[in-house]
Design an enzyme around this catalytic site. Structure first.
Site, PDB file in Angstrom:
ATOM      1  CG  ASP A 318     -85.242 -58.451 -42.716  1.00 16.31           C
ATOM      2  OD1 ASP A 318     -84.176 -58.223 -41.810  1.00 16.31           O
ATOM      3  OD2 ASP A 318     -84.940 -59.340 -43.792  1.00 16.31           O
ATOM      4  CD  GLU A 361     -80.789 -58.501 -44.615  1.00 16.86           C
ATOM      5  OE1 GLU A 361     -79.490 -58.133 -43.999  1.00 16.86           O
ATOM      6  OE2 GLU A 361     -81.102 -59.783 -44.645  1.00 16.86           O
TER       7      GLU A 361
END
Ligand SMILES: [Mg+2]
Length: 444
Positions: A318, A361
C-alpha cells in the site's frame, strides 16, 4: 488434300529406288523426292512439306522397327507407308503399331495401286491425329478439373482450420501452411512461408520444410483491416516453373490472394480476442492484473502449492500517503506513481510472479516457490528501490514515494486458501503502517 501429292521416298538401294521412282512418276499429281538414309530423310522433312513418306526399313543408319519409331517420333503428323522386302506380316504389323499407316511389298509396287494407298494412309493419319487431339483435350480438361478441385478443397480445409474455435492461432496457421501446397497438382515441389508481423505468433512466421528464399515465388500481402499484418509466400525451390505456367497462372494468383484474405480475417479475430482478454484481465492504467484475474491466477497457484507441498508467499503493498500525492499534485501525478511502482516490481520480479492491483493504491504480489524469508527480502528490496526512485511528473520536480508491505507465507499444512493468506499479509501491512510506514512486516 491439294491436287499435288508430295511424296518422300526413303530408299538406300539405288536399283529399288529407280524402280519405285519410275512407278511414282506414273501416278498423276505426285511430286517425289528421294532420301537415302534416315538422317537425310529427317533433313528433307525439316525443309519441305510432305503428304506421305515411303519408308524403307533397312537403311544404312537405322534398321527395322526402330526406323519407324524414330521417323514417326520426329514427324508425328506425317503419313508413313513402310516398304518391306518380303511378305512379312509380323514386321508389317510391328511397323503399324509403331506409327506407320500402311505397308507395301517392294516387289509389287505398281502405279495403279499407289494413289489409293497414299489417300488411304493420309486419311488414316488424319483420323489418328483427331483421336490424339481429342484424347489430349480430355486429359487437359481432366487436369484443369483436378486443379480446380484441389484449389476448392484447399480453400475449404484452410477455412475450417482458421475458423476452428478450439485452435490457437499458431496451431491454425501451422495447419494452413501445411495445407496450401495441396492446392497444386504437385504439392511436393513447393514450399510455403506465412509471415506475421503483428506479434500474434511468437516466432513471427511459420513455414514448410521445403521453403527457401528464391525469386521464383508467388506472394500476397496479408492485411488486418487496412493494416499490413504479414504475407504468404509460395516458392518452387527445385525447379523454376516457367512464367505463365500453372504455378503462376491467374487462378493460382487469385487463390493466394484469397488465402491471404482469409488468414487476415483470422488474424483480425485473434487481435480482437487478445484485446478482449487484455481488457478483461488487466488494469488499464498500470497493466498489472485486475483484482478478479489476480485472484483467479493466484488462487490456482496457491492450490498448486498446497497440492505439491511447495512454498508460496504473498505480498500486500500500500503506497504511503497516496491521498496526499493526489491532493497536492493531482490525479495524473498519482497515476504516474502507480505506474512506476508496477514497472519497478516487474523489473525486480521473476516471470512467474503475479502482480495484481486490488484497488486504488493497493497491490498484491504472489511469489510461487518462495518461503517467508526470501519473500521478506524481495519485499525489502522493492521498498528500498521505490524509496530511492525519482518519479517524473508533469509540471513539478520529480517525486519520491514510499510503500508499506506485509508478507505472509501460505500455510500448506493447514491447506490455507488465497483469501486467508492475503488476510494475514494485510494484517502485517496494517502493522507496518502503524509502526511508521515505509516498512516491511512479516505475518506470524
Ligand atoms: Mg534398304
Amino acid at each position: 488434300m491439294s491436287s499435288t501429292l508430295n511424296v518422300l521416298l526413303v530408299e538406300d538401294s539405288p536399283t529399288q529406288a529407280l524402280l519405285t521412282l519410275a512407278e511414282l512418276e506414273k501416278v498423276p499429281g505426285v511430286q517425289a523426292d528421294h532420301a537415302v538414309s534416315l538422317a537425310s530423310a529427317l533433313e528433307f522433312i525439316a525443309k519441305n512439306r510432305y503428304d506421305v513418306v515411303l519408308l524403307d526399313l533397312t537403311l544404312p543408319d537405322s534398321v527395322g522397327g526402330e526406323t519407324v519409331r524414330r521417323f514417326c517420333g520426329a514427324a508425328p503428323d506425317l503419313a508413313v507407308v513402310v516398304l518391306t522386302n518380303h511378305d512379312d506380316d509380323d514386321q508389317a504389323m510391328q511397323a503399324l503399331e509403331r506409327g506407320a499407316q500402311d505397308y507395301l511389298l517392294k516387289a509389287s509396287i505398281e502405279s495403279s495401286g499407289l494413289s489409293r494407298t497414299f489417300r488411304y494412309a493420309v486419311h488414316r493419319k488424319r483420323a489418328e491425329i483427331q483421336v490424339r487431339e481429342a484424347r489430349d483435350e480430355a486429359l487437359e480438361a481432366n487436369r484443369q478439373l483436378e486443379r480446380r478441385m484441389r484449389q476448392i478443397n484447399c480453400l475449404y480445409a484452410v477455412s475450417q482450420a482458421l475458423e476452428a474455435p478450439e485452435l490457437p492461432l499458431q496451431v491454425a496457421l501451422d495447419k494452413v501452411v501445411g495445407l496450401i501446397p495441396t492446392a497444386w497438382l504437385m504439392p511436393e515441389t513447393l514450399g510455403v512461408r506465412l509471415t506475421c508481423i503483428n506479434g500474434l505468433i511468437p516466432a513471427g512466421f511459420v513455414e514448410t520444410e521445403g521453403f527457401v528464399e528464391t525469386p521464383w515465388r508467388l506472394e500476397a500481402q496479408v492485411f488486418t483491416g487496412a493494416r499490413p499484418a504479414g504475407r504468404i509466400e509460395i516458392c518452387w525451390p527445385q525447379r523454376h516453373p516457367p512464367e505463365g505456367s500453372e504455378a503462376f497462372a491467374s487462378s493460382e494468383r487469385e487463390l493466394v490472394r484469397e488465402l491471404a484474405r482469409r488468414v487476415g480475417q483470422a488474424m483480425e479475430r485473434a487481435c480482437v480476442q487478445k484485446e478482449l482478454i487484455q481488457l478483461a484481465t488487466t488494469d488499464f492504467l498500470t497493466e498489472a492484473f485486475n483484482r478478479r484475474h489476480y485472484m483467479q491466477t493466484s488462487g490456482a497457484e496457491v492450490q498448486r502449492a498446497v497440492r505439491y507441498g511447495r512454498p508460496l508467499s504473498l505480498l500486500m503493498l500500500d503506497l504511503d500517503n497516496f491521498k496526499d500525492i493526489n491532493d497536492r499534485y493531482g490525479h495524473a501525478a498519482g497515476d504516474e506513481v502507480l505506474k512506476a511502482l508496477v514497472m519497478l516490481a516487474r523489473d525486480l520480479l521473476r516471470d512467474q510472479d503475479i502482480v495484481g492491483r486490488l484497488g486504488g493504491e493497493e497491490f498484491a504480489i504472489t511469489l510461487p516457490e518462495t518461503g517467508l524469508q526470501a519473500a521478506v527480502l524481495v519485499a525489502e528490496r522493492l521498498r528500498v528501490r521505490l524509496a530511492d526512485r525519482d518519479i517524473a511528473i508533469h509540471g513539478a520536480p520529480p517525486l519520491r514515494v514510499t510503500t508499506s508491505i506485509g508478507v505472509a507465507e501460505c500455510r500448506l499444512s493447514a491447506s490455507e486458501g488465497l483469501e486467508a493468506c492475503l488476510g494475514r499479509a494485510d494484517a502485517a501491512l496494517y502493522r507496518a503502517k502503524g509502526q511508521g510506514r515505509n516498512r516491511v512486516e512479516a505475518a506470524e
